[in-house]
Structure formats: C-alpha cells, structure tokens
Scaffold this motif. Structure first.
Motif, mmCIF file in Angstrom:
data_model
loop_
_atom_site.group_PDB
_atom_site.id
_atom_site.type_symbol
_atom_site.label_atom_id
_atom_site.label_comp_id
_atom_site.label_asym_id
_atom_site.label_seq_id
_atom_site.Cartn_x
_atom_site.Cartn_y
_atom_site.Cartn_z
ATOM 1 N N SER A 199 0.828 -1.208 0.000
ATOM 2 C CA SER A 199 0.000 0.000 0.000
ATOM 3 C C SER A 199 0.863 1.259 0.000
ATOM 4 O O SER A 199 0.539 2.238 -0.691
ATOM 5 C CB SER A 199 -0.924 -0.004 1.229
ATOM 6 O OG SER A 199 -1.809 -1.097 1.175
ATOM 7 N N TYR A 256 -0.372 6.486 -6.758
ATOM 8 C CA TYR A 256 -1.805 6.767 -6.676
ATOM 9 C C TYR A 256 -2.088 8.114 -6.019
ATOM 10 O O TYR A 256 -3.001 8.835 -6.437
ATOM 11 C CB TYR A 256 -2.489 5.650 -5.888
ATOM 12 C CG TYR A 256 -3.991 5.732 -5.889
ATOM 13 C CD1 TYR A 256 -4.734 5.189 -6.935
ATOM 14 C CD2 TYR A 256 -4.682 6.361 -4.856
ATOM 15 C CE1 TYR A 256 -6.121 5.261 -6.952
ATOM 16 C CE2 TYR A 256 -6.071 6.442 -4.858
ATOM 17 C CZ TYR A 256 -6.779 5.889 -5.915
ATOM 18 O OH TYR A 256 -8.149 5.979 -5.914
ATOM 19 N N MET A 269 -15.290 3.177 2.280
ATOM 20 C CA MET A 269 -14.640 3.262 0.971
ATOM 21 C C MET A 269 -14.425 4.707 0.527
ATOM 22 O O MET A 269 -13.841 4.964 -0.519
ATOM 23 C CB MET A 269 -15.486 2.529 -0.081
ATOM 24 C CG MET A 269 -15.640 1.050 0.195
ATOM 25 S SD MET A 269 -14.069 0.163 0.308
ATOM 26 C CE MET A 269 -14.038 -0.268 2.032
ATOM 27 N N THR A 323 -8.151 4.617 -2.037
ATOM 28 C CA THR A 323 -8.206 3.192 -2.332
ATOM 29 C C THR A 323 -7.089 2.383 -1.667
ATOM 30 O O THR A 323 -7.349 1.277 -1.180
ATOM 31 C CB THR A 323 -8.205 2.967 -3.852
ATOM 32 O OG1 THR A 323 -9.324 3.662 -4.422
ATOM 33 C CG2 THR A 323 -8.326 1.502 -4.183
ATOM 34 N N SER A 349 -8.247 1.454 1.630
ATOM 35 C CA SER A 349 -9.203 0.352 1.589
ATOM 36 C C SER A 349 -8.482 -0.982 1.524
ATOM 37 O O SER A 349 -8.883 -1.953 2.176
ATOM 38 C CB SER A 349 -10.131 0.508 0.379
ATOM 39 O OG SER A 349 -10.811 1.741 0.418
ATOM 40 N N LYS A 409 -15.809 -0.318 -5.572
ATOM 41 C CA LYS A 409 -15.256 -0.407 -4.218
ATOM 42 C C LYS A 409 -16.295 -0.925 -3.228
ATOM 43 O O LYS A 409 -15.953 -1.634 -2.275
ATOM 44 C CB LYS A 409 -14.721 0.957 -3.768
ATOM 45 C CG LYS A 409 -13.433 1.359 -4.474
ATOM 46 C CD LYS A 409 -12.920 2.712 -4.019
ATOM 47 C CE LYS A 409 -12.420 2.689 -2.601
ATOM 48 N NZ LYS A 409 -11.850 3.988 -2.185
ATOM 49 N N PHE A 448 -8.440 -4.627 -4.386
ATOM 50 C CA PHE A 448 -8.623 -3.208 -4.092
ATOM 51 C C PHE A 448 -7.612 -2.345 -4.837
ATOM 52 O O PHE A 448 -7.955 -1.280 -5.369
ATOM 53 C CB PHE A 448 -8.533 -2.958 -2.589
ATOM 54 C CG PHE A 448 -9.873 -2.969 -1.904
ATOM 55 C CD1 PHE A 448 -10.757 -1.920 -2.062
ATOM 56 C CD2 PHE A 448 -10.251 -4.039 -1.120
ATOM 57 C CE1 PHE A 448 -11.995 -1.928 -1.446
ATOM 58 C CE2 PHE A 448 -11.495 -4.057 -0.487
ATOM 59 C CZ PHE A 448 -12.367 -3.004 -0.659
ATOM 60 N N ALA A 451 -8.646 -2.169 -8.303
ATOM 61 C CA ALA A 451 -9.754 -1.215 -8.430
ATOM 62 C C ALA A 451 -9.227 0.214 -8.419
ATOM 63 O O ALA A 451 -9.711 1.073 -9.169
ATOM 64 C CB ALA A 451 -10.753 -1.419 -7.294
ATOM 65 N N GLY A 452 -8.220 0.469 -7.575
ATOM 66 C CA GLY A 452 -7.624 1.801 -7.547
ATOM 67 C C GLY A 452 -6.974 2.154 -8.870
ATOM 68 O O GLY A 452 -7.065 3.301 -9.337
ATOM 69 N N ILE A 479 -9.830 3.060 -11.210
ATOM 70 C CA ILE A 479 -10.375 4.375 -10.871
ATOM 71 C C ILE A 479 -9.405 5.476 -11.292
ATOM 72 O O ILE A 479 -9.807 6.539 -11.787
ATOM 73 C CB ILE A 479 -10.671 4.453 -9.363
ATOM 74 C CG1 ILE A 479 -11.805 3.488 -9.006
ATOM 75 C CG2 ILE A 479 -11.036 5.870 -8.939
ATOM 76 C CD1 ILE A 479 -11.960 3.246 -7.518
ATOM 77 N N HIS A 480 -8.116 5.216 -11.123
ATOM 78 C CA HIS A 480 -7.079 6.174 -11.520
ATOM 79 C C HIS A 480 -7.133 6.449 -13.022
ATOM 80 O O HIS A 480 -6.845 7.558 -13.480
ATOM 81 C CB HIS A 480 -5.712 5.603 -11.120
ATOM 82 C CG HIS A 480 -4.566 6.543 -11.327
ATOM 83 N ND1 HIS A 480 -3.773 6.518 -12.453
ATOM 84 C CD2 HIS A 480 -4.076 7.549 -10.539
ATOM 85 C CE1 HIS A 480 -2.835 7.453 -12.353
ATOM 86 N NE2 HIS A 480 -2.999 8.093 -11.209
ATOM 87 N N ASN A 534 -15.837 5.490 -9.987
ATOM 88 C CA ASN A 534 -15.959 4.214 -9.272
ATOM 89 C C ASN A 534 -17.005 3.296 -9.886
ATOM 90 O O ASN A 534 -17.125 2.147 -9.461
ATOM 91 C CB ASN A 534 -16.385 4.468 -7.808
ATOM 92 C CG ASN A 534 -15.281 5.055 -6.967
ATOM 93 O OD1 ASN A 534 -14.368 5.686 -7.469
ATOM 94 N ND2 ASN A 534 -15.360 4.850 -5.674
#
Length: 640
Positions: A108, A115, A259, A263, A266, A322, A371, A374-375, A378-379, A384
């Motif tokens: 992370s 991110y 959420m 991200t 999360s 998310k 996750f 997903a980030g 989304i980026h 979302n």
C-alpha cells in the motif's frame, strides 16, 4: 534459544516514522515523506520476516510450537495479584500476522507513491499509514488483553483519520464518524467483557487466559448470571468487540461507507488487516471458547454464516466497484468466523481454526490485489462506477491480468490461493455443521458470480470505455505491487498451513476429500459461468432479470434498508423521543433552576448591599442593635 529482543523495532520504527513525517513532513517535498514511509515499512518487513522465520524454523520444531514472550515489562501495577504488562508475544498466529501486516502495508505504501501523487496532504497521509501499521502490529503482538484493547482503540483512531483523509468531502467526514461511532459501541462491549473476565481470573496475561487448564479459571467456572455462565457472558461481550472491528452483522454498516477513504487505505485497512482484527481476537482466546463456552463459539459461527450470505447477496447488485469489494470483504470475514465457529481443538478436529487462519492469510493477498486493482481502474477512468467502464483490457493489460488472478483466487478456482483455504473451511463445516456448510457453499457460488460480474463489466462489457477519458495503464509504482500480489495470490495456497497454525500448536495430517473439492470447484465455476453468460458482452438480459425480480432486487440493491433502520432508530427514537426530552429537561429544569438561584442571589445581594457601605457609624449602630436584639431575646426566653 534465539534472542527476539530486536522485535521491539518492529513497533518502534513505524511509530518513529509517524512522528517524523507528521511533524516535519510539511517542510520538505512530498515525495520524501513517501519514501521515508515506504523504506521504513520495508525495513520492518525484513525484521518481521526474519522473526517469523526464527519462530517457525529455528526456535521450534516444525509442527510443534510454543508461545514465546519476546519482551515484557510492568506497566500498571494494581495490586500484588493484578498487574498490566506491555510486551511482545510470539506464537503461530502472531508470527503469521508478522507476514501479513507488513506485506500489505508495504504494498500500500509503495502503490500510494503513484496513486496519491499530487494529493494535498501527502505527508499527512503517510504519517497516518505508519500510525495504523504501528497500531495493528501492536494489537497482534500483545502479551496482555488490556494491551490488545489499547491497540484496538489506536487502530480505530487510525482508521478514522484515514477514512476521513479527504476531509473537504462531507461524505468522507460522515463515513469516518460512522466508522468511529459504530466501532466504539462494539468496543464498549469488548471492554466490559475484559473487565468481567479479569475480575474473576485476576489476570490480563494471554499466557494464562489462553491456557484452558490454567488455575485462573477456577473462580469463574461456577459463576452464573441470569442463568448464563459468567464466562459465557464475558466471551460473548468480547466477541461483540470483535464483531465491530470485523464488521459482522449488525455492525457491518460502517465498512461500505469507509470506501470514502483513498483506495490504498481500503486495501490496507478495510480489506486485509484491520477487519481481520476481530477474527484474530477470537483466534487468540479460541482455547477458552472451545473448552468452556462451545455454545458461544457456535453462535459466532452462525453470525459469520449469516453475514457471509447477506453480504454476498448485496454485492451482486452494486455498481460502485469499491462497494462490491467492501461487501465481498464482509462475506469473506464471515467465512473465517464460520471456520472458527465449527472448529474443535485437537488434531484434525481443529481443521476449522487452521482453515480460518489460512483464509485470513490468503484473503489478505488477493483482496489487497482486488482493491489496488480497483484503484488502478479508478485512476484511469476517474470513476468508481461500472457504467463508466468496459473494454479496459485493451488499455490496461497489467491491471487486467492481475485483477483476473485475484478474481480467480477469491472464487476458489484452483490453483489460486483462495481455493485451498476456502475448501478447507467448507470441509470443516461439512464435518461439524451441515447447515453452515450449505450456507457457505451457496455463498461460494455467489462470490464467483459477483466478482466476475465486476470483472466482465469492467474489462469486457462494451467495445469501448463509457467514460469521457483516455484510459491508460498505471505507472510502475502502482503496477509492480499488483504483480507482486498476483504472484502471492497464485502461490501462497500451497503452504501446508496445518504444519504451522493449529489451535493446540501441534501439526496434524489432512486428508483431502476429493468429493468436496470437486463440489467446491464446481460451484465456483458455475458462478463464473453464469457471470460470463450474462456480462461477457453487452446485452439486455441482465435488465430483464432485474425487472423480473422486481422488489427482491430493489431490496438487495438498497442493502435491505439496514442503514435506514439505523437512521430511524437513532433520529426518530433516540434523538426525538429520548435525547430531545432530556435536552428540554436540561435546558428548562436544570438550567432554569440554576438561573433562578442566580437571580434570587442577585436580588438578595441588591437588597443587602447597603450593609456594606463603609461608614463606621452605620457598622457600630448595626452591631449594637444586633447585640440588643439578641440580649432581649435571650432575656425573654429566660423569663418565660
């Protein structure tokens, strides 16, 4: 015996990073804060891996372990019997968490370099990440149940700060408050349970209160309250705290709203580490549950089973990716609770416990990957919602492949990690509780369906993305952690967990039930195939099914109105019928009485202030008159 004194740095380094970055991070370039945080976590990752290696392979014989207190010092002496200590306890589950927490934390931290680039509050973000890592490591290494509770609260504070990182957004502020308040109610139950347990056992020490044959239980075993044993009350209340942290029903409402945080938060807190704190808590005192309160343990299993099915049904209807993953987390944590709930203690009877811990381990890898994937999505599309996506496999090949690996892992498809751990939970449930087996078996099929519904909607559904953007692959700071987690999600399932983590600290052989294995794979493939049939290409069949389901779909989409029920209870009942009358009584009666006292005092003072005139003659007159009055009164009564 090996010296584990260096493990104190596993706690001190992230605390030091929090202090340094938090105090001085705003004075230098943001990237420096990120690098300090990332390299600091990399350092404790090395220490943690070394400590786990020493514990499993150097100090102990593989398959036969013992608890080791690496450090312990007196913190609060209450009396000669009851004292609170702070320290570091190593056993199979804490050594396992020394692998899980730093690994996901490092991924992370590393991922966030890309991110969170350019975000306002970059240094603050990394300071809070380090504080959370310190808190979570302190929780899993605690030698003392009160020490665990203190770190429980620190984890809650860290979560509050990270969920509300975007404090400019009202939704993020509301989500942070919601998480904090809900978990505080649950933690109150945890605290009461601790106090009841400690009152009778006279010990905070895990070494004593996790030994079912310890003499500290002699006093409490014969005690009862309302026809229920005091120990069962205490352990039920401790589970309330665990249920709050792990977002079990009915405390689940905070997790989907959480959420709102970034991200990577999360991935770190609400998928792989914080939410398993409740599972870890039950596992930590599992010997007491299984020996003295098996009914409470069964209740834990039923709560987990209901939560897993309930959350899986909701995940099938959500469009925010998310939130789908958030409800997926609820469902998977429920799986772990079921494993603990159906477990026994010795040998293969303890398969449920081992499987639950195994699933905690594998879930950390593939859920963090989901996750972070997903980030990355989304980026790229700045949204979302699945409706803004589609065909992203053409533009984001690394994200696509790694996300697919994670989806296969959570669906229980071999040879990916989730298959091995989920299959063992199903096997344990089949051995000891057929109802929970069928609940989890159905949930396994729903899991494969909703995760591949997400996968196909994001990467395949349309010929071109529906967003007004130009999707592109994420930078290497984000894709390298995805690749590492994809490798782990593909390989960690082959670890023979029954040789490392068992309830009685002794390895046991596991025989594979190929019939159950085949059934487990079949239900996963069935869910995957149904998702492929509905969502592989854009069509109107899903809409027709939604219309056919009508109210049932709407109930599921609206999360069975649990949030609305909570709002009704708090606003209409607690606020209007309880808080408002109390506030009126406080303002008009209590405050009115005190204001009345003040008014009377003021008017009385106004009347008698003339006695303090400063004139000597007046003082002499009043004194002599008072003496005469008193003398005449005394003479009158004497004469009478």
């Amino acid at each position: 015996m090996a010296n584990f004194s260096y493990t104190i740095y596993i706690l001190l380094v992230p605390l030091l990073i929090f202090a340094i970055v938090g105090i001085w991070g705003g004075k230098w370039k943001p990237i420096i804060s990120g690098l300090i945080g990332t390299f600091g976590i990399a350092f404790i990752l090395v220490l943690s891996y070394y400590a786990a290696y020493q514990y499993f392979f150097v100090v102990n014989h593989v398959g036969h372990y013992k608890q080791i207190v690496a450090m312990n010092f007196l913190w609060l002496p209450f009396n000669k019997i009851l004292n609170v200590h702070m320290g570091i306890l190593l056993d199979p589950i804490s050594a396992m968490m020394l692998i899980v927490v730093p690994t996901i934390s490092l991924m992370s931290h590393w991922y966030s370099l890309g991110y969170m680039k350019g975000e306002r509050g970059f240094a603050r973000y990394y300071a809070f990440l380090s504080l959370f890592t310190f808190s979570m490591l302190g929780l899993v290494l605690s030698t003392d149940i009160l020490q665990m509770f203190i770190f429980y609260e620190l984890v809650g504070v860290s979560s509050y700060l990270l969920i509300g990182f975007y404090y400019q957004r009202p939704s993020a502020v509301a989500a942070a408050k919601k998480a904090f308040i809900v978990t505080r109610f649950a933690d109150f139950g945890f605290l009461v349970g601790i106090l009841v347990l400690v009152y009778y056992t006279h010990s905070f020490d895990f070494m004593q209160i996790t030994d079912p044959h310890s003499p500290v239980f002699r006093t409490i075993l014969g005690k009862a309250f309302l026809g229920y044993s005091v120990l069962a009350w205490a352990l039920s209340l401790i589970f309330v705290g665990a249920a709050g942290k792990s977002a079990m029903f009915p405390f689940h409402i905070w997790l989907p709203d959480a959420m709102e945080g970034p991200t990577p938060v999360s991935a770190l807190i609400h998928a792989a580490t914080m939410v398993v704190a409740g599972v870890f808590t039950v596992a930590r005192i599992f010997p007491i549950y299984v020996h003295y309160t098996p009914n409470v343990l069964l209740m834990i299993g039923y709560v987990g089973g209901f939560t897993s099915l309930f959350a899986a049904l909701i995940a099938m209807t959500q469009f925010d990716i998310k939130r789908v993953l958030a409800y997926s987390t609820l469902s998977q944590i429920g799986y772990m609770m079921v494993g603990l709930g159906v477990s026994r203690y010795g040998g293969e009877e303890g398969l449920g416990y081992t499987a639950a811990m195994f699933h905690l381990f594998t879930h950390a890898m593939f859920k963090a990957l989901l996750f972070l994937g997903a980030g990355s999505i989304i980026h790229a599309v700045h949204s979302n919602f699945m409706q803004k996506m589609g065909a992203l496999r053409k533009y984001m090949p690394i994200t696509h492949i790694t996300f697919l690996v994670a989806a296969l892992a959570i669906s229980g498809i071999p040879p990916f990690a989730g298959f091995f751990s989920k299959d063992k939970i199903l096997e344990a449930a089949f051995m000891h509780n057929r109802l929970l087996f069928w609940v989890e078996y159905i949930t396994a099929g729903l899991t494969a369906f909703y995760i591949f519904r997400l996968y196909f909607k994001v990467f395949w559904w349309t010929d071109e993305p529906q967003c007004d953007c130009k999707p592109h692959e994420s930078p290497s700071t984000m894709t390298i952690p995805l690749i590492i987690l994809a490798i782990l999600s593909s390989t960690v399932g082959f670890i023979p967990f029954n040789k490392f983590v068992t309830p009685d600290l002794k390895a046991f052989p596991v025989e594979t039930d190929w019939g159950l294995v085949s059934a487990s794979v079949a239900i996963g493939l069935l869910g995957l195939g149904f998702a492929w049939f509905l969502y592989r290409k854009e069509n109107d069949l899903p809409d027709k099914i939604v219309n056919a389901l009508g109210k049932l779909y709407q109930w599921t989409y609206d999360k069975f109105y649990i949030d609305e029920i909570y709002l009704f209870i708090t606003k209409k009942i607690l606020f209007n019928l309880v808080a408002r009358p109390i506030a009126w009584f406080d303002r008009h009666i209590v405050d009115g009485f005190m204001v009345g006292v003040a008014i009377v005092t003021g008017k009385t003072a106004e009347k008698i202030k003339g006695f303090q005139s400063g004139h000597l003659q007046q003082y002499a007159f009043v004194f002599i008159a008072s003496v005469l009055i008193i003398a005449l009164t005394v003479l009158y009564f004497i004469g009478a």
